[in-house]
Design an enzyme around this catalytic site. Sequence first.
Site, PDB file in Angstrom:
ATOM      1  N   GLU A  77      -5.631  -4.267   0.441  1.00 53.46           N
ATOM      2  CA  GLU A  77      -5.843  -5.254   1.496  1.00 53.46           C
ATOM      3  C   GLU A  77      -7.022  -6.183   1.218  1.00 53.46           C
ATOM      4  O   GLU A  77      -7.233  -7.161   1.938  1.00 53.46           O
ATOM      5  CB  GLU A  77      -6.083  -4.539   2.842  1.00 53.46           C
ATOM      6  N   THR A  84       0.869  -1.174   0.000  1.00 46.70           N
ATOM      7  CA  THR A  84       0.000   0.000   0.000  1.00 46.70           C
ATOM      8  C   THR A  84       0.903   1.220   0.000  1.00 46.70           C
ATOM      9  O   THR A  84       1.993   1.201   0.587  1.00 46.70           O
ATOM     10  CB  THR A  84      -0.869   0.026   1.263  1.00 46.70           C
ATOM     11  N   LYS A 132     -14.197  16.080  13.523  1.00 44.20           N
ATOM     12  CA  LYS A 132     -15.071  15.922  14.679  1.00 44.20           C
ATOM     13  C   LYS A 132     -15.364  17.287  15.295  1.00 44.20           C
ATOM     14  O   LYS A 132     -14.469  17.972  15.760  1.00 44.20           O
ATOM     15  CB  LYS A 132     -14.425  15.012  15.715  1.00 44.20           C
TER      16      LYS A 132
END
Lengths: 536, 536
Positions: free
Chosen positions: A323, A180, A433
């Site tokens: 993955e 990756t 957030k």
Amino acid sequence: MLGAMQDWDLRVTRLIDHAAKEQGGREIVTRWADGSETRTNWAGVRQDALKMAQALRKLGIKPGDRVATLAMNHARHLVSWYGVVGAGGVLHTVNPRLFDDQLEYIANHAEDQVLLYDAAFAPLVERMKPKWITIRHYICFDGKPDGSPGSEFEHWIGAEDGDTDWTPGDERDPAMLCYTSGTTGNPKGVLYEHRSTMLHAITGLQPAIFDMDATTVMLPVVPMFHAASWGLPWSGAAAGIKFVFSAVNDAAVLCDLMNREKVTHSAGVPTVWLATFQHMDATGATLNTLRHAIIGGSAAPRFMLERLMKAGINVAHAWGMTETSPIGTTGAKTFDWDDKTFEEQLDIKQMQGRVPFGVELRTVDLDDPSVVLPRDGKASGALQVRGPWIIKRYFKAEAEAVDAEQWFDTGDVGILHPDGTLQLTDRTKDVIKSGGEWISSVELENAAIGHPAVAEAAAIGIYHPKWDERPILVVVKKPGAEVSPDEIKAHLAKSVAKWWLPDAVEFVDAIPHGATGKISKKDLRDQFSDYKLVDA
Amino acid sequence: MLGAMQDWDLRVTRLIDHAAKEQGGREIVTRWADGSETRTNWAGVRQDALKMAQALRKLGIKPGDRVATLAMNHARHLVSWYGVVGAGGVLHTVNPRLFDDQLEYIANHAEDQVLLYDAAFAPLVERMKPKWITIRHYICFDGKPDGSPGSEFEHWIGAEDGDTDWTPGDERDPAMLCYTSGTTGNPKGVLYEHRSTMLHAITGLQPAIFDMDATTVMLPVVPMFHAASWGLPWSGAAAGIKFVFSAVNDAAVLCDLMNREKVTHSAGVPTVWLATFQHMDATGATLNTLRHAIIGGSAAPRFMLERLMKAGINVAHAWGMTETSPIGTTGAKTFDWDDKTFEEQLDIKQMQGRVPFGVELRTVDLDDPSVVLPRDGKASGALQVRGPWIIKRYFKAEAEAVDAEQWFDTGDVGILHPDGTLQLTDRTKDVIKSGGEWISSVELENAAIGHPAVAEAAAIGIYHPKWDERPILVVVKKPGAEVSPDEIKAHLAKSVAKWWLPDAVEFVDAIPHGATGKISKKDLRDQFSDYKLVDA
């Protein structure tokens, strides 16, 4: 023994044996970087792969040894996939777009013994050679070290007669290694097994995924160095399809090839389609034989899906990652497809689709992963996945990459709908957030690029003493365009909640990108690490 | 451990888990023998199968125990497939068309513990009960022993809550047992494993075979007691399709169901299509939604394929047998399909098609099986097969059913064409050897039934002192039709070689048939065992 069915190990060499025997004459076409074209077929690929297995053994390659490629899409690259696994080796496809420090790391970490490369990457190879400490042999696919005409690869395997058998082994032996690119830390290696690769290859044939049979002519734009080329070189052999490879991704070349070779299927990232549309609009070219387009790698914009669907092309908008081998979900038709309006169909295709048999998905609370969220089309959470072609442990890792129930955390944030449709909304690392609630950076960016003056936009969270984080939007204006922060906010307010609106809009000349072309939020956050919000 | 993909055993209960989770609301429709219709869905089937697994455990069923069904196609039968394997048991689907001595043999040989049966077969069950020595429990799917309304099966599983897990086990555990009807000796049991069943199920989804995705609505006419219903109950769950079951095979019922339930796919033997065509011609009915028809079990006549193809239906003319799970070959499109004329396409569809990935075929010399014949479209020989869902050893057999390289002799005689297409020509036992050359009994019969006065015909070999064997043709005339032996020979001479012409044509009132409706050549040969040829 009560009775039994036959013993038949899931070894990927069975794929090339099948293709060579049952579709031996089916063509594999290559359009090379220099403009020349060559043709071989499945029987030829198998024969060359057998020769290559012999040649690799002479270089001392033993079962489990890693052999790397640094190459674009072409028939010799395909030969090398089967040649390496046929000798019992592990195929490591290296992404040439990685940064030098990543290239150095992965070849040494993989302990690659041999590197097969395209002449186009010779400068890269020369630059990296001193740093690659395990590679003993370099072989050029489409050139010779002394610059004389011909292919070093063809010369190398040409010394063998192909009179050999595949190296046997267990079905859980490793077959392939892909790293990756990794937004933080070193790249991580995903080690595919023969068994996982085979189950993935057979699964890929179904109508909801690659929809492959003997009539299929596939031009895979997705590179063979990217996420196992979505498994196409394996599935393609299982169905004995015709492959058309192009070593360059120029839209004019691709359009011409698709029409001349009667390509029915293509697979690639959205940017390839953007360039193709531009070429078509500029030249009046049309795609006359294409009927199935698999789009993945990143989210395809609505107008792209609409244009392909209106041209009668079945679009499979897919999600997956290195993955996951990489088939995760595909935007196949729902059971009630024909009862839906075109706009409703488009709404569905814009999302990431549903799992095939084998893959399981769930979302969990971003704050408390022990809370599994409902599939209600509303709750947004961390996306987890499991199945036979999903990673359990990264290459050489000390610990499992999954929890006790084998759930792998994808790093994606998404919503699951009641019918199982996945709607990706963000990356876990990028979601913002604010006051205990989550704001999707991707949704802000998608809304922003809908403004005619915006060329590119990225939303990141900035520390706020009261709200924890508040979003700011970083914008690159189109050349010559003018727009104010308030105008952009007013545009955003049409499609996102008021409390999602960024506290600030900052204009920049460029936004940083990573090795795979995606926006690097990490670099952007570094750039804005000292940024202070006005009211904070 | 270098790295790894996830552990994921190939257990068939994963299929129903997937269907219930991802297509839980997709309907399973049943038209019962009494004309009533019921609807459930994949979530309902799973819940009922879990209850049934609990109920089976209470009856003392342990992993590996055999549980039998004697039933037509309906949703409760489907529940029982998953319920039995879910309890770790082995599903034994009994063919109610077998003769009593075969029924006695197979239930006792299988050591069935429980029998689930349709009320329509209650007389058969009552008749056989004294002879079945291992069956401890009888449960009726669609009736109650005391004749009161309701279903004994529903009552039985209704006492459970479904709050349980599937019984775990190894992927090479047995899952299902099917007996071949057997033309000589006792029937033989084929024991399918979880692994073989799963690989077969996923393979079946591809366009060249069942072509299944979420939009598929399948009415399987092939009975659930015949060759694992071609694996459809397993593949259908993998794709989460809608099933429409009919417990009766009446053409009017099937046509009505297909149109009302918008059936897209059907699968059955040629005789079903004959009846359907007759119904359509008589009533003017049309099939409005059907797009894919799988035909197998015996060879489909050319006019049948032509009629379906002209109606725009994709026909997959298939070959397989109980010993092959049963996918062997399917008449899928060749790579150059669109370049062929309709007549050429029909020629190809008339043959038995090509193997999917996983199946290997070869033909060997009928006299010397060590000689492998070329795939030249001419050489006719004994057909052999191998692959992951092909038998290795019959249930309780003392020896393997395959040679050292796992080749299984199918008992069929066929020709392999250069592109891998299989053309079946006869059964090994029925082919007639004359002067060292082989005459196909099937080709003689096909030529004979082309004569307007012939209702049915069978060719068998009769001992001849000079030629070893010579063919005679046994003919049933159509009611009221008259034809002489010489007229039939003249008709045959148009399509077969002169030395193939039968030495005699014998007219009979009826030709004997076996349990599956095929002509019993064994009984016919017994009938003609004293026959003397005129010149012999």
